[in-house]
Design a protein around this motif. Structure first.
Motif, PDB file in Angstrom:
ATOM      1  N   VAL A  45     -72.483 -20.525   5.808  1.00  0.00           N
ATOM      2  CA  VAL A  45     -73.224 -21.557   5.514  1.00  0.00           C
ATOM      3  C   VAL A  45     -74.156 -22.146   6.279  1.00  0.00           C
ATOM      4  O   VAL A  45     -73.876 -22.461   7.612  1.00  0.00           O
ATOM      5  CB  VAL A  45     -72.853 -22.488   4.530  1.00  0.00           C
ATOM      6  N   PRO A  46     -75.224 -22.581   6.578  1.00  0.00           N
ATOM      7  CA  PRO A  46     -76.437 -23.330   7.214  1.00  0.00           C
ATOM      8  C   PRO A  46     -75.505 -24.820   7.441  1.00  0.00           C
ATOM      9  O   PRO A  46     -74.978 -25.123   6.451  1.00  0.00           O
ATOM     10  CB  PRO A  46     -77.931 -23.527   6.896  1.00  0.00           C
ATOM     11  N   ARG A  47     -76.276 -25.130   8.668  1.00  0.00           N
ATOM     12  CA  ARG A  47     -75.240 -26.639   9.041  1.00  0.00           C
ATOM     13  C   ARG A  47     -76.010 -27.415   8.028  1.00  0.00           C
ATOM     14  O   ARG A  47     -75.048 -28.424   7.351  1.00  0.00           O
ATOM     15  CB  ARG A  47     -75.740 -26.862  10.315  1.00  0.00           C
ATOM     16  N   SER A  48     -77.214 -27.771   7.627  1.00  0.00           N
ATOM     17  CA  SER A  48     -78.091 -28.452   6.765  1.00  0.00           C
ATOM     18  C   SER A  48     -77.317 -28.194   5.972  1.00  0.00           C
ATOM     19  O   SER A  48     -77.394 -29.521   4.953  1.00  0.00           O
ATOM     20  CB  SER A  48     -79.226 -28.250   7.096  1.00  0.00           C
ATOM     21  N   ILE A  49     -76.526 -27.764   4.977  1.00  0.00           N
ATOM     22  CA  ILE A  49     -76.329 -27.227   3.687  1.00  0.00           C
ATOM     23  C   ILE A  49     -75.461 -27.751   3.262  1.00  0.00           C
ATOM     24  O   ILE A  49     -74.402 -28.866   2.996  1.00  0.00           O
ATOM     25  CB  ILE A  49     -76.373 -25.820   3.620  1.00  0.00           C
ATOM     26  N   ILE A  50     -74.168 -27.630   4.630  1.00  0.00           N
ATOM     27  CA  ILE A  50     -73.141 -28.251   4.926  1.00  0.00           C
ATOM     28  C   ILE A  50     -73.011 -29.511   4.964  1.00  0.00           C
ATOM     29  O   ILE A  50     -71.905 -30.172   3.970  1.00  0.00           O
ATOM     30  CB  ILE A  50     -72.102 -27.934   6.058  1.00  0.00           C
ATOM     31  N   VAL A  51     -73.542 -30.704   6.064  1.00  0.00           N
ATOM     32  CA  VAL A  51     -73.618 -31.370   5.772  1.00  0.00           C
ATOM     33  C   VAL A  51     -74.205 -32.165   4.481  1.00  0.00           C
ATOM     34  O   VAL A  51     -74.129 -33.699   4.598  1.00  0.00           O
ATOM     35  CB  VAL A  51     -73.868 -31.964   7.261  1.00  0.00           C
ATOM     36  N   ASP A  52     -75.283 -31.735   4.125  1.00  0.00           N
ATOM     37  CA  ASP A  52     -76.171 -32.758   3.224  1.00  0.00           C
ATOM     38  C   ASP A  52     -76.101 -32.438   2.001  1.00  0.00           C
ATOM     39  O   ASP A  52     -76.177 -33.351   0.931  1.00  0.00           O
ATOM     40  CB  ASP A  52     -77.974 -31.886   3.088  1.00  0.00           C
ATOM     41  N   GLU A  53     -75.177 -31.119   1.752  1.00  0.00           N
ATOM     42  CA  GLU A  53     -74.829 -31.036   0.017  1.00  0.00           C
ATOM     43  C   GLU A  53     -72.911 -30.795  -0.288  1.00  0.00           C
ATOM     44  O   GLU A  53     -73.321 -31.050  -1.612  1.00  0.00           O
ATOM     45  CB  GLU A  53     -75.989 -29.466  -0.385  1.00  0.00           C
TER      46      GLU A  53
END
Length: 542
Positions: free
Chosen positions: A357-365
């Motif tokens: 999972v891309p880092r942006s998706i992990i922390v944002d979603e």
């Protein structure tokens, strides 16, 4: 001279050509002034070489001998060929005025001293190089216009460009500078035809209606009929009913514009039909600039993949022919989810992939939900830096978007976000092509649903096509690995260049020019930058 069937009426600017020859045909007294001794001219050239370092290097290597301003037919022909090319640069969608052919003519006709002649000599070389670079590699720096275009203009060696003029037929050298792709040739022809259409009054009045379909009558149907006739989708006739002929024409128009093909002139179809030819011409000129950005030394690869983000399709090209084509889903219109444009090389595919999972998706979603409930999104493993699965029971409430130390991945399987296979061309943007379980999205005409990667409708068939050169039975080979369920990397023995591109106007070997919506607004930004650089529509010159 370029074939008229490609460029339209390539007009010789006779006054310009006559003036170009002044240095060679001036009266005897003027010739005496222009033919000053070599030493003063050479010295003047050396003293004036304070611009382009490549020009300075070229003249030093030739002991400051002239390339353009010498006496005799060879030099006169070079000047005439250059001025002709500059005067007709707008045929290529280039800013002809910025090359100032008339200004160069004035300077040539006025040159008398060694200093003046040397200044003209250098100005001709610098202008030639600027024109050559523009027509070969593009006017704009792509990333400076649109940050999501992660490519640079393919620069050519300046010394080699100047040497080609010195060694060859200048007119042929200048003619051969433009990209030699069939797409560029067809775009030039389309540009000429649109200019002619505009000069004759365009496509007529727009259609004023919300929707039209079979059986309808009235003024709007007549307007639609007339517009389809001028667009060459319908033969001329006097019918006033939305009949079978009109429905067939609308279907073809919808197909050529990437719309749902149903034969009904609904809002989307009428909006596309009402686009004026001037706007289509801008799209074509932008496409020509984009073609120059991909005018790579050595070409794009005998076998390569092209993804047109604006067309939502991926293609495998072999020796200039499309051998496989499939629908694609691309990044969402949100700026941080748009698919970037770049070129790289596909090295392998992964069958039964993990989804990291891309880092942006992990922390944002995902992290916000996991802070409240550590077992949220339980279909994903939480992984530490050593690749071990983390026990969720300890919770994640103490972490925020900056301090969360873990990565996340989804195991291979039918519900994996990447589906059953991904195609890797390692790049800094973490973009790749892959399968998807969300098959229903491929039925949409506008397919902008991903976080940036490219989803394929027919990934297995794409894999078979890629594996064909190295496997006698690529389908059996692929399926045998797939059935194991194990994460398996399969190298490609023949690496395949991949070009992620974006074209709102593109051609076909046979059939009509294709137009697509500018879903990311990129071509609009490029046109504005081209206009700022001096590119203008040749209205009334068709």
């Amino acid at each position: 001279m370029i074939n008229p069937s490609v460029t339209g009426r390539w007009r010789l600017a006779r006054p310009v050509l006559l003036a170009a020859a002044l240095l060679a045909t001036a009266p005897a007294a003027a010739q005496s002034d222009l033919s000053l001794s070599v030493s003063p001219f050479r010295q003047a050239v050396a003293e004036n070489l304070n611009g382009d370092p490549a020009v300075a290097s070229f003249y030093r290597a030739r002991d400051f001998e002239p390339l353009w301003t010498g006496s005799g037919e060879v030099y006169s022909a070079r000047r005439a060929a250059l001025l002709d090319a500059l005067s007709n640069a707008d045929a290529h969608g280039l800013p002809a005025r910025s090359y100032d052919a008339s200004g160069l003519v004035a300077r040539m006709s006025a040159a008398r001293s060694a200093d003046e002649r040397a200044a003209v000599e250098i100005a001709l070389s610098e202008t030639y190089l600027r024109f050559a670079r523009d027509i070969q590699s593009g006017i704009l720096e792509p990333n400076a216009v649109v940050s999501a275009i992660k490519r640079e203009r393919p620069e050519r060696d300046a010394d080699a460009l100047l040497a080609r003029i010195d060694a060859g037929d200048a007119r042929k050298v200048l003619r051969d500078l433009a990209p030699d792709s069939l797409e560029y040739t067809r775009l030039m022809r389309t540009k000429m035809l649109l200019e002619r259409t505009i000069s004759l009054g365009g496509w007529g009045m727009p259609v004023r209606a919300r929707a039209l379909e079979a059986g309808d009558r009235g003024d709007a149907v007549v307007a639609l009929r007339d517009r389809l006739v001028t667009m060459d989708y319908l033969p001329p006739h006097l019918g006033t009913r939305y009949d079978e002929r009109m429905e067939t024409a609308v279907r073809q128009f919808q197909q050529d514009h990437g719309l749902e093909v149903d034969g009904v002139a609904g809002p989307s179809t009428l909006s596309a039909i009402n686009v004026p030819p001037e706007e289509r011409l801008k799209s074509v000129i932008v496409a020509m600039e984009r073609e120059r950005w991909l005018n790579l030394e050595g070409g794009r690869g005998d076998r390569h993949v092209v993804v047109n983000l604006a067309d939502f399709h991926a293609q495998l090209i072999d020796d200039g022919k499309t051998t496989f084509r499939t629908r694609s889903v691309v990044g969402h219109q949100d700026r941080d989810r748009q698919s970037p444009e770049f070129s790289d090389v596909m090295e392998h595919m992964v069958i039964n992939p993990y989804w990291y999972v891309p880092r942006s998706i992990i922390v944002d979603e995902y992290l916000p939900a996991m802070r409240r409930n550590p077992y949220a999104h339980s279909h994903l493993d939480v992984i530490d830096s050593s690749g071990r699965v983390v026990n969720r029971g300890r919770g994640f409430a103490r972490y925020n978007s900056r301090t969360f130390p873990f990565s996340m991945r989804q195991k291979p399987g039918p519900e994996n976000a990447l589906g059953t296979v991904k195609f890797m061309f390692p790049n800094r943007y973490n973009i790749y092509l892959h399968d998807t379980p969300a098959k229903q999205l491929f039925s949409r005409s506008t397919r902008t649903f991903s976080h940036g990667c490219i989803r394929l409708q027919d990934p297995h068939e794409f894999a078979y096509a890629l594996l064909a050169p190295q496997q006698e039975d690529p389908e059996r080979f692929f399926q045998s690995i797939l059935q194991t369920g194990r994460n398996t990397t399969v190298p490609l023995e023949q690496n395949v260049p991949v070009h992620l591109d974006y074209r709102t106007a593109f051609t076909q070997a046979k059939g009509n020019v294709q137009y697509r919506e500018d879903v990311y607004g990129r071509d609009g930004a490029i046109w504005r930058a081209l206009a700022d650089a001096g590119v203008a529509l040749r209205i009334g010159q068709g």
